[in-house]
Scaffold this active site. Sequence first.
Site, short mmCIF file in Angstrom:
data_model
loop_
_atom_site.label_atom_id
_atom_site.label_comp_id
_atom_site.label_asym_id
_atom_site.label_seq_id
_atom_site.Cartn_x
_atom_site.Cartn_y
_atom_site.Cartn_z
N ASP A 1 44.99 89.65 91.04
CA ASP A 1 43.64 89.81 91.60
C ASP A 1 42.61 90.29 90.58
O ASP A 1 41.51 90.70 90.96
CB ASP A 1 43.70 90.80 92.78
CG ASP A 1 44.37 90.20 94.00
OD1 ASP A 1 43.80 89.27 94.57
OD2 ASP A 1 45.48 90.64 94.34
N GLU B 1 34.79 93.52 90.31
CA GLU B 1 33.91 94.47 91.00
C GLU B 1 34.67 95.69 91.49
O GLU B 1 34.11 96.79 91.57
CB GLU B 1 33.26 93.78 92.20
CG GLU B 1 32.42 94.73 93.02
CD GLU B 1 31.72 94.04 94.17
OE1 GLU B 1 30.49 93.96 94.12
OE2 GLU B 1 32.39 93.56 95.10
N ASP B 2 35.93 95.50 91.83
CA ASP B 2 36.69 96.60 92.43
C ASP B 2 37.11 97.67 91.43
O ASP B 2 37.55 98.75 91.83
CB ASP B 2 37.92 96.04 93.16
CG ASP B 2 37.48 95.17 94.32
OD1 ASP B 2 36.53 95.58 95.02
OD2 ASP B 2 38.05 94.09 94.51
N ARG C 1 46.94 96.58 92.41
CA ARG C 1 45.71 96.48 91.62
C ARG C 1 45.39 97.75 90.85
O ARG C 1 44.41 97.81 90.12
CB ARG C 1 44.54 96.11 92.54
CG ARG C 1 44.76 94.82 93.31
CD ARG C 1 43.45 94.27 93.83
NE ARG C 1 42.51 94.02 92.74
CZ ARG C 1 41.23 93.73 92.91
NH1 ARG C 1 40.74 93.65 94.14
NH2 ARG C 1 40.44 93.52 91.88
N ARG D 1 41.02 100.49 101.74
CA ARG D 1 41.19 100.62 100.28
C ARG D 1 40.54 101.88 99.70
O ARG D 1 40.91 102.32 98.62
CB ARG D 1 40.59 99.40 99.58
CG ARG D 1 41.18 98.06 100.00
CD ARG D 1 42.54 97.85 99.39
NE ARG D 1 43.11 96.57 99.76
CZ ARG D 1 42.91 95.44 99.08
NH1 ARG D 1 42.13 95.45 98.02
NH2 ARG D 1 43.46 94.33 99.49
N HIS E 1 36.22 95.06 102.61
CA HIS E 1 35.34 95.98 101.88
C HIS E 1 33.97 96.03 102.55
O HIS E 1 33.58 95.08 103.23
CB HIS E 1 35.13 95.48 100.45
CG HIS E 1 36.30 95.62 99.54
ND1 HIS E 1 36.84 94.56 98.84
CD2 HIS E 1 37.04 96.71 99.19
CE1 HIS E 1 37.85 94.98 98.10
NE2 HIS E 1 38.01 96.28 98.30
N CYS F 1 32.50 90.14 94.31
CA CYS F 1 33.78 90.62 93.78
C CYS F 1 34.04 90.14 92.36
O CYS F 1 34.77 90.79 91.61
CB CYS F 1 34.94 90.09 94.62
SG CYS F 1 34.60 90.06 96.36
#
Length: 256
Positions: free
Chosen positions: A61, A66-67, A86, A134, A164, A251
Amino acid sequence: MFNNVIVRRPARSLVDGITSAPELGKPDYELALKQHDAYIEALKSCGVQVTVLEALEEYPDSCFVEDTAVLAKKCAIISNPGAETRRGESALMVDTIKKFYSDDQIEYIKSPGTMEGGDVMMVGDHFYIGLSARTNEEGCRQFKEALAKYGYTCSVVSLEEVLHLKTGVNYVENNNMLVSGEFIEKEDFKSFNKIIVPVEEAYGANCIWVNDTVIVPEGYPTVEKGIRDAGYKVIVTDTSEYRKLDGGLSCLSLRF
Ligand code: CIR
């Protein structure tokens, strides 16, 4: 105004990325690459410098950069992803972020706090953070504390229906906000001009503002019209392969 964007090329392992919608099928890697090329071109046409990082095969992923962080004008906050697979991605972003921020401008979310950048929406000097599957309460607390050092404010928004915060709500500047589903009636967003996203176009709520252009995913005509009617220049680009992994336009980049 954004000057810079960071993206990461999708890995072949993308096909093993996390998804809540296996019925959409696995992403087609070659098509995902082409869509990524077009995404980069769209960003460049908005006047930003794009840093393109190498794919990371060990993290399926990892193109969803962005995460991994929240990049504000005065500081960078490195996330600690709630998704186990992740978690290592954020540390691998630090060297790149250090090219743009000094050490004393970089903050870190630490366990047991979790936070993913997709849960953070910037509205000027105020940040909304989604309390989600998350991003946990401790992550929100650390995030708020870190921002306060730089004079930024933060409020927590709980969410139930989407992955999200920015899966369902996105600020496109000028007091305009794209809202879908559970966010349409949220008290937190009542003072914004709302562009309502119909349920059948829910994925289209994830658009990005880049220097007065709004990039909109292909196939969401009501969203596209709403954005055009609000006076923005629009670039439409296809993200079908990323949608299969719950990923959208925001993202795929860090914009700052
Ligand atoms: C994940 O589940 O983590 C990825 N498949 C999708 C991440 C989407 N990122 C975002 O909304 N910021």
